[in-house]
Design a protein around this motif. Structure first.
Motif: not given
Length: 632
Positions: A605-632
């Motif tokens: 509704d805000d005009g934001r586009r996303v391609a994900c079946w789980h858009a906006g869902e929170e990642v469980p703390v014990d399994t969350e893997t964030v960062g992009a070391g390879e992207s830098r």
């Protein structure tokens, strides 16, 4: 500088010796026929086939003519024929070697295939083959040797031209509207001139030897004319009784051949950065190029729908860019971010019509200022050359190293705006001042290597401002620059945007730069846009990949005792994309549906586009893997 290089090369023993011998050969070629033609042609039947003596230093031939004087007089004819054959070989070789750039990939591949076959045969064998075709005699020998020399020269030209044609400053010339012949004459040939000149100089020595060989075999110069090869053949019959008759022309051939070869090596050391061998005058337009049709004030500057770029692969087409769509409004700054190989730069090149064969671009729609960019490239040159600006990633390869900065900027104004040389150069200096380059008048007369990296990047932006750009595509404009210069370049882009209402498409690996510069960000992964949102909403990004990129940027609160988090795994290969969502193998939220079905890019509704079946869902703390070391 050039005189210094020549002086240094000529002071070496090889350089001095080669120059001296070549000078002697040239002097003999000019003076010998005028001084000794009579002695060389005088028939004395009382002194037939005499050996070496004080009167005849190399003996006499079967008509009593002095062989030594005949060798001296034959210098002019021998050198002239060798140079004529070399010139023919160079011209034909340049035409064949540049065929892929001038005729296109398909016709060029056929020409180069023929050249490769010809190169596989020894040069003398080719010369004999062409001698049979063109016939016995001087003219036939010149054509035979010229065409025998051409394949090797063509192969060298093709290899060198292919390396230069892929550089950024050549792409900049193409997007500025320069045609194929202009790009070849101004930007490709000057940068490969040094090895070509050296090869041509050495080739003259080889042509001289080949010509002597054909004349020796009776296929070249025919009596009563004579060259060194003809004299060598005449003296061979009495080799055991009268060896000097064959030895004198053989020595002349060897000395002249060595002189050309060694002088070619000397030239290689002395040339350094060559200037163009010839200047091609710019095509003058009697009227100023037509201005592109003005778009509606509220209409987007750029509209892209379902953009796809494919390349042939062993198992079918490979699509590094798959179904990309976005818009850029007037005066808007849109960022494109993602890991290496995500398709960011290729998307920009496809929009700018800079993807060449075998690459293939398809799109449902690519409109720039209300005009489709999917039409004929020639008809779009004026539009792209004046209203579409590219700032390439590597400033060191964005300029032709053999041409002065001001002249390269002025080329845009001369080609598209009909300016003369003086007015175009004045405009170039003004644009260099506009990008705050100090001492712009003096800097415009300097070569690119005299600029620092930041100055080259500023000059590259100045080139984009030579027209009246409505859109600037900046592909990693701060790569390899220190932090201070990065800030200056980014601030300059902001000033250009604000002063002229120019839209900017900024491509970067660094999402923090995008956050500071842009109003909106496109996040790309595996050739697709996975999220499109305002930068003010980045902290609430809904796609796990976007959140991972954000988490990869360290800040003052990052715990330095903890290792930086990374995204597990690697981005997928374009030739083998996984089924379903491309990010699923690395996503902590992925389930069976993600691995089987690719999510569409949908707007909320805000005009934001996303391609994900789980858009906006929170990642469980014990399994969350964030960062992009390879992207830098």
């Amino acid at each position: 500088m050039r005189r210094t290089r020549w002086a240094g090369a000529l002071r070496t023993p090889v350089g001095a010796g080669a120059a001296a011998v070549l000078f002697l050969v040239i002097v003999l070629a000019i003076a010998a026929p005028m001084l000794w033609s009579q002695q060389a042609e005088t028939v004395d039947t009382s002194h037939i086939l005499q050996g070496v003596s004080g009167d005849h230093w190399a003996g006499t031939d079967n008509l009593g003519r002095d062989i030594f004087f005949r060798v001296l007089v034959a210098t002019r004819f021998s050198v002239e024929l060798a140079l004529a054959a070399t010139l023919l070989g160079v011209v034909v070789g340049l035409a064949l070697g540049t065929a892929p750039l001038l005729l296109g990939k398909r016709a060029g591949r056929f020409v180069i295939a023929v050249v490769d076959i010809a190169v596989a045969f020894p040069g003398l064998l080719l010369a004999l083959f062409f001698a049979v075709i063109f016939g016995v005699g001087t003219k036939g020998a010149v054509l035979a040797i010229g065409f025998a020399v051409a394949p090797g020269f063509a192969r060298l030209t093709h290899t060198l031209a292919a390396g230069v044609s892929g550089l950024d400053y050549v792409a900049a010339a193409r997007i500025a509207g320069a045609g194929r012949f202009r790009v070849m004459a101004r930007h490709v040939l000057p940068n490969i001139a040094e090895p070509l000149i050296v090869n041509a100089t050495i080739g003259a020595g080889g042509a001289l030897l080949a010509f002597a060989g054909l004349s020796f075999l009776g296929l070249g110069v025919q009596p009563p004319a004579y060259d060194w090869g003809r004299l060598l053949g005449d003296g061979l019959s009495g080799l055991y009784l009268h060896p000097a008759a064959a030895l004198a022309p053989a020595i002349a051939v060897v000395i002249a051949g060595l002189a050309f070869n060694l002088f070619g090596e000397t030239a290689a050391k002395a040339l350094g950065h060559p200037s163009p061998g010839q200047r091609i005058l710019a095509r003058r337009k009697e009227v100023v190029a037509d201005e592109p049709a003005a778009a509606e004030p509220d209409a987007p500057v750029l509209v892209v729908e379902d953009l796809r770029v494919s390349f042939p692969g062993p198992n079918g087409p490979i699509e590094p860019v798959r179904g990309v769509g976005f818009t850029v409004g007037r005066g808007e700054t849109v960022g494109v971010v993602g890991e290496s190989g995500s398709g960011k730069s290729l998307t920009a090149l496809a929009v700018a019509r800079l993807v060449e064969e075998p690459g293939h671009v398809q799109a449902g729609r690519v409109d720039f200022l209300g005009r489709s960019l999917l039409g004929d490239e020639r008809a779009l040159r004026s539009l792209l050359g004046t209203s579409f600006a590219m700032v390439f990633q590597d400033p060191s390869s964005s300029f032709n190293p053999t041409r002065r900065i001001g002249n390269q900027l002025a080329e845009v104004a001369r080609f598209h705006q009909g300016m003369n040389r003086t007015d175009a150069f004045t405009r170039a200096v003004d644009r260099l001042r506009a990008v705050r380059l100090p001492a712009a008048q003096r800097r415009a007369k300097q070569l690119p290597h005299e600029f620092s990296g930041g100055m080259r990047q500023r000059a590259m932006i100045g080139m984009g401002l030579m027209g009246k750009p409505a859109l600037i595509v900046a592909d990693e404009p701060t790569t390899a620059l220190d932090v201070t210069v990065q800030r200056q370049v980014l601030r300059l882009l902001c000033d250009v945007r604000d002063s002229d209402d120019v839209a900017i498409l900024l491509i970067s690996h660094d999402i923090s730069v995008i956050n500071q510069m842009c109003a909106r960000v496109l996040v790309m992964y595996a050739g697709r846009i996975v999220e499109d949102l305002p930068t003010t909403a980045l902290s609430a990004a809904r796609h796990p990949y976007t959140r991972a990129l954000l988490a990869a940027v360290p800040d003052l609160e990052t715990d330095r005792d903890e290792p930086l988090a990374v995204i597990p795994g690697r981005p997928p290969e374009p030739a083998n994309p996984p089924p379903g969502c491309a990010f699923a193998p690395r996503c902590p939220l992925a389930d069976a549906r993600c691995s089987e079905e690719a999510p569409p890019l949908l707007a909320d509704d805000d005009g934001r586009r996303v391609a994900c079946w789980h858009a906006g869902e929170e990642v469980p703390v014990d399994t969350e893997t964030v960062g992009a070391g390879e992207s830098r």
